[in-house]
Design an enzyme around this catalytic site. Structure first.
Site, PDB file in Angstrom:
ATOM      1  N   ASN A 186     -12.820  37.946 -13.277  1.00 18.14           N
ATOM      2  CA  ASN A 186     -12.672  38.174 -14.714  1.00 18.14           C
ATOM      3  C   ASN A 186     -13.286  36.976 -15.432  1.00 18.14           C
ATOM      4  OD1 ASN A 186     -11.894  38.641 -17.333  1.00 18.14           O
ATOM      5  ND2 ASN A 186      -9.747  38.086 -17.023  1.00 18.14           N
TER       6      ASN A 186
ATOM      7  N   LYS B 198     -13.734  36.584 -18.530  1.00 12.84           N
ATOM      8  CA  LYS B 198     -13.197  36.377 -19.884  1.00 12.84           C
ATOM      9  C   LYS B 198     -14.362  36.195 -20.867  1.00 12.84           C
ATOM     10  CE  LYS B 198      -9.278  34.199 -17.702  1.00 12.84           C
ATOM     11  NZ  LYS B 198      -7.928  33.760 -17.949  1.00 12.84           N
TER      12      LYS B 198
ATOM     13  N   HIS C  89      -4.853  43.228 -19.640  1.00 14.43           N
ATOM     14  CA  HIS C  89      -4.779  41.805 -19.277  1.00 14.43           C
ATOM     15  C   HIS C  89      -3.813  41.090 -20.223  1.00 14.43           C
ATOM     16  CE1 HIS C  89      -5.937  37.627 -18.675  1.00 14.43           C
ATOM     17  NE2 HIS C  89      -6.405  38.015 -17.509  1.00 14.43           N
TER      18      HIS C  89
ATOM     19  N   GLU D 195      -3.956  38.396 -21.720  1.00 10.34           N
ATOM     20  CA  GLU D 195      -4.560  37.830 -22.938  1.00 10.34           C
ATOM     21  C   GLU D 195      -4.761  38.906 -24.007  1.00 10.34           C
ATOM     22  OE1 GLU D 195      -7.796  35.873 -20.937  1.00 10.34           O
ATOM     23  OE2 GLU D 195      -6.350  34.498 -20.034  1.00 10.34           O
TER      24      GLU D 195
ATOM     25  N   GLU E 153      -0.086  39.698 -12.346  1.00 10.02           N
ATOM     26  CA  GLU E 153      -0.513  38.410 -12.888  1.00 10.02           C
ATOM     27  C   GLU E 153       0.646  37.782 -13.673  1.00 10.02           C
ATOM     28  OE1 GLU E 153      -5.041  38.120 -13.030  1.00 10.02           O
ATOM     29  OE2 GLU E 153      -4.385  38.791 -14.981  1.00 10.02           O
TER      30      GLU E 153
ATOM     31  N   GLY F 254      -4.549  30.535 -15.759  1.00 11.71           N
ATOM     32  CA  GLY F 254      -5.273  29.432 -16.382  1.00 11.71           C
ATOM     33  C   GLY F 254      -4.465  28.148 -16.480  1.00 11.71           C
TER      34      GLY F 254
ATOM     35  N   SER G 253      -4.434  31.594 -11.312  1.00 10.34           N
ATOM     36  CA  SER G 253      -4.874  30.339 -10.694  1.00 10.34           C
ATOM     37  C   SER G 253      -5.185  30.475  -9.207  1.00 10.34           C
ATOM     38  CB  SER G 253      -3.843  29.227 -10.950  1.00 10.34           C
ATOM     39  OG  SER G 253      -3.748  28.961 -12.339  1.00 10.34           O
TER      40      SER G 253
HETATM   41  C1  PEP Z   1      -7.235  36.053 -15.069  1.00 12.08           C
HETATM   42  O1  PEP Z   1      -7.936  35.847 -16.036  1.00 12.08           O
HETATM   43  O2  PEP Z   1      -6.940  37.213 -14.791  1.00 12.08           O
HETATM   44  C2  PEP Z   1      -6.750  34.916 -14.286  1.00 12.08           C
HETATM   45  C3  PEP Z   1      -5.943  35.154 -13.279  1.00 12.08           C
HETATM   46  O3  PEP Z   1      -7.187  33.672 -14.654  1.00 12.08           O
HETATM   47  P1  PEP Z   1      -7.100  32.305 -13.773  1.00 12.08           P
HETATM   48  O4  PEP Z   1      -7.588  32.637 -12.389  1.00 12.08           O
HETATM   49  O5  PEP Z   1      -8.011  31.352 -14.477  1.00 12.08           O
HETATM   50  O6  PEP Z   1      -5.668  31.885 -13.777  1.00 12.08           O
END
Ligand code: PEP
Length: 250
Positions: A10, A12, A96, A98, A168, A174, A214
């Protein structure tokens, strides 16, 4: 039942078309012949064309990061499933955190988007997960059950056949904080049980549930070693071809 793992990037709101192209120039030779896992890259909409061109002929699929549920119409700024399919996308991330946190995504809009994506043959990656306060209040299971029940509303096992879920935990996205493999596994068991209730045991046994939050080259192996974890949704570490390759090859 063996489930082929899916490793999804992803991106973003990062990279322009030129940078997207460069990513594939570096990434594709490093994953050439790798077919143990399915690989998907989800760039911003404006880079889809560049990514699709660059990935052509490879085993890497391209997905979008969101989709609107209507076919077409006066919906300024939105993109439909039909449009994604027309350009060659095969996957789409839905719900997601976000989008939920900053753009008003709800469990109900996730359901509408999921139904539209499935109807058009896209493979949806539906994100669910609790925020830190919910985990600390012991509400993780309730939150995951609610998000699943609402996302699955008015769908049948046949229609939902391509469904992929990404667990998630929002506190891990992040932040550099990763759920332990055990924490992720426990959450996946809850999600799989909800899928079994909605769609039956066979469906649930075949359902791929990814972990996201992460995921990095140094923790990917331990996470992917869990039976319950069927792949990863990777944000930050997917932007660099070397680190994404290391995750793909966990
Ligand atoms: C994501 O954007 O779905 C995500 C898991 O981000 P990160 O790996 O940066 O935590």
């Amino acid at each position: 039942m063996a489930r082929k793992k899916l490793i999804a990037a992803n991106w973003k709101m990062y990279k322009n078309p030129e940078q997207s192209k460069q990513f594939f120039t570096d990434f594709l030779p490093m994953v050439q012949g790798h077919d143990r896992d399915e690989i998907v890259v989800c760039p911003p909409y404006v880079n889809l064309h560049a990514a699709l061109e660059a990935a052509k002929g490879s085993q890497v699929a391209i997905g979008a990061q969101d989709v609107y549920w209507k076919e077409e119409g006066a919906f300024t700024g939105e993109i439909s499933s039909t449009m994604l399919v027309a350009v060659g996308c095969t996957h789409v991330i839905i719900g997601h955190s976000e989008r939920r946190q900053y753009f008003g995504e709800t469990d109900d809009s996730v359901n509408l988007k999921l139904k539209a994506a499935l109807e058009h043959g896209l493979t949806p990656i539906v994100c669910v997960g609790e925020v830190l306060e919910e985990r600390e209040a012991g509400l993780t299971e309730d939150v995951l059950r609610r998000q699943c029940v609402r996302a699955f509303n008015a769908l049948s096992a046949r229609k939902a056949a391509k469904l992929v879920i990404a667990y998630e935990p929002v506190w891990a996205i992040g932040t550099g904080k990763t759920a332990t493999p055990q924490m992720a596994s426990d959450a996946h068991v809850i999600i799989r049980a909800e899928a079994a209730k909605a769609f039956g045991d066979d469906f649930a046994a075949a359902l791929r549930i990814l972990y996201g939050g992460s995921v990095k080259p140094d923790n990917a192996h331990a996470l992917m070693a869990e039976d319950e974890i069927d792949g990863a949704l990777v944000g930050g570490a997917s932007l660099d071809p070397k680190s994404f390759t290391a995750i793909v090859k966990y």
